[in-house]
Design a protein around this motif. Structure first.
Motif, PDB file in Angstrom:
ATOM      1  N   ILE A   4       0.875  -1.183   0.000  1.00  0.00           N
ATOM      2  CA  ILE A   4       0.000   0.000   0.000  1.00  0.00           C
ATOM      3  C   ILE A   4       0.904   1.222   0.000  1.00  0.00           C
ATOM      4  O   ILE A   4       1.847   1.316   0.808  1.00  0.00           O
ATOM      5  CB  ILE A   4      -0.921   0.000   1.219  1.00  0.00           C
ATOM      6  CG1 ILE A   4      -1.783  -1.274   1.244  1.00  0.00           C
ATOM      7  CG2 ILE A   4      -1.818   1.233   1.217  1.00  0.00           C
ATOM      8  CD1 ILE A   4      -2.604  -1.422   2.500  1.00  0.00           C
ATOM      9  N   THR A   5       0.632   2.171  -0.902  1.00  0.00           N
ATOM     10  CA  THR A   5       1.481   3.365  -1.039  1.00  0.00           C
ATOM     11  C   THR A   5       0.626   4.620  -0.964  1.00  0.00           C
ATOM     12  O   THR A   5      -0.545   4.631  -1.352  1.00  0.00           O
ATOM     13  CB  THR A   5       2.231   3.356  -2.386  1.00  0.00           C
ATOM     14  OG1 THR A   5       1.285   3.343  -3.458  1.00  0.00           O
ATOM     15  CG2 THR A   5       3.138   2.144  -2.503  1.00  0.00           C
ATOM     16  N   ALA A   6       1.227   5.683  -0.448  1.00  0.00           N
ATOM     17  CA  ALA A   6       0.611   7.017  -0.420  1.00  0.00           C
ATOM     18  C   ALA A   6       1.730   8.034  -0.459  1.00  0.00           C
ATOM     19  O   ALA A   6       2.735   7.890   0.261  1.00  0.00           O
ATOM     20  CB  ALA A   6      -0.254   7.204   0.818  1.00  0.00           C
ATOM     21  N   GLY A   7       1.602   9.041  -1.310  1.00  0.00           N
ATOM     22  CA  GLY A   7       2.666  10.033  -1.373  1.00  0.00           C
ATOM     23  C   GLY A   7       2.389  11.105  -2.402  1.00  0.00           C
ATOM     24  O   GLY A   7       1.281  11.241  -2.942  1.00  0.00           O
ATOM     25  N   SER A  43       3.792   0.410   2.670  1.00  0.00           N
ATOM     26  CA  SER A  43       3.710  -0.597   3.736  1.00  0.00           C
ATOM     27  C   SER A  43       2.801  -1.730   3.276  1.00  0.00           C
ATOM     28  O   SER A  43       1.832  -1.501   2.527  1.00  0.00           O
ATOM     29  CB  SER A  43       3.162   0.038   5.020  1.00  0.00           C
ATOM     30  OG  SER A  43       2.914  -0.957   5.994  1.00  0.00           O
ATOM     31  N   PRO A  44       3.095  -2.965   3.749  1.00  0.00           N
ATOM     32  CA  PRO A  44       2.187  -4.075   3.419  1.00  0.00           C
ATOM     33  C   PRO A  44       0.901  -4.051   4.231  1.00  0.00           C
ATOM     34  O   PRO A  44      -0.042  -4.748   3.902  1.00  0.00           O
ATOM     35  CB  PRO A  44       3.024  -5.303   3.734  1.00  0.00           C
ATOM     36  CG  PRO A  44       3.991  -4.866   4.755  1.00  0.00           C
ATOM     37  CD  PRO A  44       4.311  -3.426   4.433  1.00  0.00           C
ATOM     38  N   GLU A  45       0.874  -3.274   5.300  1.00  0.00           N
ATOM     39  CA  GLU A  45      -0.311  -3.216   6.138  1.00  0.00           C
ATOM     40  C   GLU A  45      -0.855  -1.794   6.169  1.00  0.00           C
ATOM     41  O   GLU A  45      -0.087  -0.833   6.292  1.00  0.00           O
ATOM     42  CB  GLU A  45       0.019  -3.662   7.574  1.00  0.00           C
ATOM     43  CG  GLU A  45       0.514  -5.087   7.677  1.00  0.00           C
ATOM     44  CD  GLU A  45      -0.563  -6.092   7.306  1.00  0.00           C
ATOM     45  OE1 GLU A  45      -1.756  -5.715   7.381  1.00  0.00           O
ATOM     46  OE2 GLU A  45      -0.214  -7.226   6.930  1.00  0.00           O
ATOM     47  N   LEU A  46      -2.157  -1.653   6.039  1.00  0.00           N
ATOM     48  CA  LEU A  46      -2.759  -0.327   6.028  1.00  0.00           C
ATOM     49  C   LEU A  46      -2.541   0.406   7.348  1.00  0.00           C
ATOM     50  O   LEU A  46      -2.305   1.617   7.368  1.00  0.00           O
ATOM     51  CB  LEU A  46      -4.260  -0.445   5.739  1.00  0.00           C
ATOM     52  CG  LEU A  46      -5.044   0.870   5.644  1.00  0.00           C
ATOM     53  CD1 LEU A  46      -4.483   1.735   4.526  1.00  0.00           C
ATOM     54  CD2 LEU A  46      -6.531   0.596   5.433  1.00  0.00           C
ATOM     55  N   GLY A  47      -2.557  -0.306   8.466  1.00  0.00           N
ATOM     56  CA  GLY A  47      -2.365   0.340   9.761  1.00  0.00           C
ATOM     57  C   GLY A  47      -0.952   0.864   9.952  1.00  0.00           C
ATOM     58  O   GLY A  47      -0.734   1.752  10.777  1.00  0.00           O
ATOM     59  N   ASP A  48       0.031   0.304   9.225  1.00  0.00           N
ATOM     60  CA  ASP A  48       1.420   0.764   9.363  1.00  0.00           C
ATOM     61  C   ASP A  48       1.812   1.756   8.280  1.00  0.00           C
ATOM     62  O   ASP A  48       2.982   2.152   8.186  1.00  0.00           O
ATOM     63  CB  ASP A  48       2.357  -0.448   9.280  1.00  0.00           C
ATOM     64  CG  ASP A  48       2.112  -1.443  10.401  1.00  0.00           C
ATOM     65  OD1 ASP A  48       1.615  -0.997  11.472  1.00  0.00           O
ATOM     66  OD2 ASP A  48       2.392  -2.639  10.203  1.00  0.00           O
ATOM     67  N   LEU A  49       0.846   2.179   7.462  1.00  0.00           N
ATOM     68  CA  LEU A  49       1.197   2.959   6.273  1.00  0.00           C
ATOM     69  C   LEU A  49       1.880   4.277   6.625  1.00  0.00           C
ATOM     70  O   LEU A  49       2.867   4.664   6.000  1.00  0.00           O
ATOM     71  CB  LEU A  49      -0.068   3.223   5.435  1.00  0.00           C
ATOM     72  CG  LEU A  49       0.133   4.045   4.160  1.00  0.00           C
ATOM     73  CD1 LEU A  49       1.103   3.346   3.218  1.00  0.00           C
ATOM     74  CD2 LEU A  49      -1.202   4.292   3.454  1.00  0.00           C
ATOM     75  N   PHE A  50       1.397   4.969   7.622  1.00  0.00           N
ATOM     76  CA  PHE A  50       1.923   6.304   7.919  1.00  0.00           C
ATOM     77  C   PHE A  50       2.922   6.315   9.069  1.00  0.00           C
ATOM     78  O   PHE A  50       3.153   7.352   9.681  1.00  0.00           O
ATOM     79  CB  PHE A  50       0.755   7.259   8.215  1.00  0.00           C
ATOM     80  CG  PHE A  50      -0.135   7.491   7.020  1.00  0.00           C
ATOM     81  CD1 PHE A  50       0.289   8.302   5.981  1.00  0.00           C
ATOM     82  CD2 PHE A  50      -1.357   6.851   6.924  1.00  0.00           C
ATOM     83  CE1 PHE A  50      -0.520   8.498   4.873  1.00  0.00           C
ATOM     84  CE2 PHE A  50      -2.165   7.046   5.828  1.00  0.00           C
ATOM     85  CZ  PHE A  50      -1.745   7.870   4.786  1.00  0.00           C
ATOM     86  N   LYS A  51       3.529   5.175   9.372  1.00  0.00           N
ATOM     87  CA  LYS A  51       4.606   5.146  10.363  1.00  0.00           C
ATOM     88  C   LYS A  51       5.889   5.664   9.752  1.00  0.00           C
ATOM     89  O   LYS A  51       6.111   5.585   8.546  1.00  0.00           O
ATOM     90  CB  LYS A  51       4.806   3.722  10.869  1.00  0.00           C
ATOM     91  CG  LYS A  51       3.648   3.203  11.729  1.00  0.00           C
ATOM     92  CD  LYS A  51       3.955   1.827  12.290  1.00  0.00           C
ATOM     93  CE  LYS A  51       2.839   1.368  13.219  1.00  0.00           C
ATOM     94  NZ  LYS A  51       3.117   0.022  13.776  1.00  0.00           N
ATOM     95  N   TRP A  52       6.733   6.206  10.614  1.00  0.00           N
ATOM     96  CA  TRP A  52       7.985   6.792  10.135  1.00  0.00           C
ATOM     97  C   TRP A  52       8.847   5.757   9.427  1.00  0.00           C
ATOM     98  O   TRP A  52       9.538   6.067   8.442  1.00  0.00           O
ATOM     99  CB  TRP A  52       8.733   7.402  11.316  1.00  0.00           C
ATOM    100  CG  TRP A  52       9.994   8.109  10.915  1.00  0.00           C
ATOM    101  CD1 TRP A  52      11.263   7.700  11.171  1.00  0.00           C
ATOM    102  CD2 TRP A  52      10.102   9.318  10.185  1.00  0.00           C
ATOM    103  NE1 TRP A  52      12.184   8.573  10.654  1.00  0.00           N
ATOM    104  CE2 TRP A  52      11.472   9.600  10.031  1.00  0.00           C
ATOM    105  CE3 TRP A  52       9.177  10.218   9.651  1.00  0.00           C
ATOM    106  CZ2 TRP A  52      11.943  10.717   9.356  1.00  0.00           C
ATOM    107  CZ3 TRP A  52       9.655  11.333   8.983  1.00  0.00           C
ATOM    108  CH2 TRP A  52      11.020  11.571   8.826  1.00  0.00           C
ATOM    109  N   SER A  53       8.786   4.527   9.882  1.00  0.00           N
ATOM    110  CA  SER A  53       9.606   3.479   9.272  1.00  0.00           C
ATOM    111  C   SER A  53       9.106   3.095   7.887  1.00  0.00           C
ATOM    112  O   SER A  53       9.822   2.443   7.122  1.00  0.00           O
ATOM    113  CB  SER A  53       9.605   2.242  10.182  1.00  0.00           C
ATOM    114  OG  SER A  53       8.269   1.776  10.378  1.00  0.00           O
ATOM    115  N   ALA A  54       7.877   3.505   7.533  1.00  0.00           N
ATOM    116  CA  ALA A  54       7.324   3.154   6.225  1.00  0.00           C
ATOM    117  C   ALA A  54       7.576   4.222   5.169  1.00  0.00           C
ATOM    118  O   ALA A  54       7.088   4.112   4.054  1.00  0.00           O
ATOM    119  CB  ALA A  54       5.820   2.919   6.352  1.00  0.00           C
ATOM    120  N   ARG A  55       8.370   5.215   5.537  1.00  0.00           N
ATOM    121  CA  ARG A  55       8.595   6.294   4.571  1.00  0.00           C
ATOM    122  C   ARG A  55       9.414   5.770   3.381  1.00  0.00           C
ATOM    123  O   ARG A  55      10.220   4.859   3.515  1.00  0.00           O
ATOM    124  CB  ARG A  55       9.296   7.467   5.243  1.00  0.00           C
ATOM    125  CG  ARG A  55      10.709   7.188   5.675  1.00  0.00           C
ATOM    126  CD  ARG A  55      11.267   8.342   6.507  1.00  0.00           C
ATOM    127  NE  ARG A  55      12.663   8.147   6.861  1.00  0.00           N
ATOM    128  CZ  ARG A  55      13.111   7.403   7.840  1.00  0.00           C
ATOM    129  NH1 ARG A  55      12.234   6.757   8.609  1.00  0.00           N
ATOM    130  NH2 ARG A  55      14.412   7.292   8.093  1.00  0.00           N
TER     131      ARG A  55
END
Length: 478
Positions: free
Chosen positions: A142-145, A335-347
């Motif tokens: 899952i990507t957002a940017g 991120s592979p998980e929607l809940g982890d998408l906006f974590k700093w490690s997923a940048r």
């Protein structure tokens, strides 16, 4: 390989990486629009044949106000009609819409030269390549940017396209002015023709009344046995023919009234202009007015801008042969998980550059250059034609005004003589000294000459308005 190259391999690689860019910048000069051959432009005469006004080169004036030139006729009804047409005429509204469209295209072309920023949100699921596992594992991403892109205008292609569209917008602005001027002139000429018909209709009806008086007299003399029935038939024929002429003028007036309705943007069924006395003033044309005709005629300015835009597009077509360079950047989260998408490690982020150089396209780019060159040749010919038409229009109206003034003087003498002949014939007929046929001939001659005088006067008004149109507006706005 020298020592500097060995000691600084990074600098060596950087110089080689920049060589295509430098080569493109050097070639950019080849993509500039070709110069227009002065021999292809129209030859401007030193002076107008009809007057001593000489040609004066001035800046183009397609946005210059044409002036309220119709006020010189000092006719309130004409003033009101021209102003109504300016507000509600459909041709003017179409030209205004075309101008708004051209300006929107210019903003779109300018936007292509700016960085493009967009947001993206997506999800994908598929096998993970390169994992070394058989079968390959399936994963979800899952990507957002944000995505940023910018095309470097190495050879001026985007700048040229924007300049061409800007010239198109200027041409549309000139065409709007031209449409306004044409509508104003059409309203004035139609109105003046209608008022001339009102005058002619009154003249024909007065003449028909005189014929009826003659018919009454002839019938009384016939009953008294002084004249033959043939004389009565002749007068009756003249009365009927004159009534027919009056009805033909009524039909022509109705057509002009309907034409005025269309010009002011109204339905013919709802528009009427009652007959009135023809009190419109005939303005005099000051000497030297034609000196700036080409600069003030909006149609000539439009043709010039179209030619310049076509010239710029030749350079744009040539620029398609040269390399293009696009810079891109992206930043966001994956991120592979929607809940982890906006974590700093997923940048996640990325930058890139793409340079493209055409090698083989089956002749498409060559055809584009040939098409642009053909368009330039056509617009050059159209511009030359428009200039020639402009000078012809001015010469036509100036010669018409000169000759009509002489014709008006001659026709005035003819009317004076015909009126005197009718007066003498009427007196002699009542005293039995001439035949009824002689009186009818005199009356017909007077009517014909009076109508001819009115038509000459009407033609003077038409030529005056025609000269205003040929000059690109009123001389007070120069």
């Amino acid at each position: 390989m020298n020592n500097n190259t060995v000691s600084n391999p990074a600098g060596y690689r950087l110089r080689h990486a920049l060589l295509p860019l430098l080569a493109a910048l050097v070639l950019a000069g080849c993509a500039t629009p070709p110069a227009i051959d002065p021999a292809a432009l129209p030859v401007v005469p030193a002076a107008f044949k009809e007057r001593d006004g000489s040609w004066t080169p001035v800046a183009a004036a397609e946005t210059q106000a044409r002036g309220t030139w119709w006020l010189v006729f000092r006719d309130p009804a004409l003033d009101e009609l021209v102003e109504r047409a300016g507000r509600t005429n459909n041709s003017i509204q179409v030209a205004a819409a075309r101008l708004a469209q051209a300006r929107a295209l210019l903003r779109s072309a300018d936007a292509d030269r700016m960085p493009q920023l967009g947001g993206a949100l997506g999800a994908s699921r598929g096998t993970v390549a390169g994992s070394g596992l058989v079968p390959a594992p399936v994963a979800t991403t899952i990507t957002a940017g944000l995505n940023l892109s910018y095309e470097v205008d190495l050879v001026g292609r985007l700048r040229g396209a924007s300049n061409a569209v800007a010239l198109d917008a200027q041409s549309r602005e000139a065409l709007l002015q031209s449409t306004r001027l044409v509508v104003q002139a059409d309203v004035a000429q139609t109105y003046l023709a209608l008022r001339a018909l009102d005058e002619e209709r009154a003249l024909v009806r007065d003449t028909a009344k005189a014929y009826r008086d003659t018919l009454d007299l002839t019938e009384r003399r016939h009953r008294a046995g002084d004249v033959a029935e043939l004389d009565v038939a002749r007068v009756r024929t003249q009365v009927a023919a004159t009534d027919s002429d009056a009805l033909a003028l009524d039909r022509r007036r109705a057509e002009l009234e309907h034409a005025l309705a269309v010009l002011v943007g109204e339905a013919s069924s709802n528009f009427s202009l009652p007959p009135a006395a023809w009190s419109t003033a005939l303005p005099l044309i000051p000497a030297g007015v034609p000196s700036t005709v080409l600069a003030r005629r909006p149609d000539v300015s439009a043709a010039q801008r179209t030619m310049q835009a076509a010239n710029v597009r030749v350079g744009v077509a040539q620029a398609a042969w040269f390399p293009s360079l696009s810079l891109t950047a992206a930043g966001g989260y994956a991120s592979p998980e929607l809940g982890d998408l906006f974590k700093w490690s997923a940048r996640a982020w990325g930058i890139g550059a793409l340079s493209a150089l055409p090698i083989f396209d089956g002749g498409r780019r060559a055809a584009g250059v040939q098409n642009a060159q053909g368009e330039l040749d056509a617009s050059l010919a159209s511009y030359r034609e428009q200039v020639l038409v402009a000078f012809r229009d001015v010469e036509d109206q100036l010669s018409a005004l000169r000759l009509l003034a002489q014709q008006s003087e001659a026709q005035s003498r003819a009317v004076e003589s015909a009126t005197r002949a009718t007066t003498l014939s009427n007196s002699r007929y009542r005293n039995g000294l001439v035949s009824q046929l002689d009186l009818l001939d005199a009356q017909r001659s007077e009517l014909q000459n009076r109508r001819q005088a009115l038509q000459v006067r009407s033609a003077q008004y038409q030529a005056t308005v025609g000269l205003v149109r040929a000059l690109g507006g009123g001389w007070g706005a120069a």
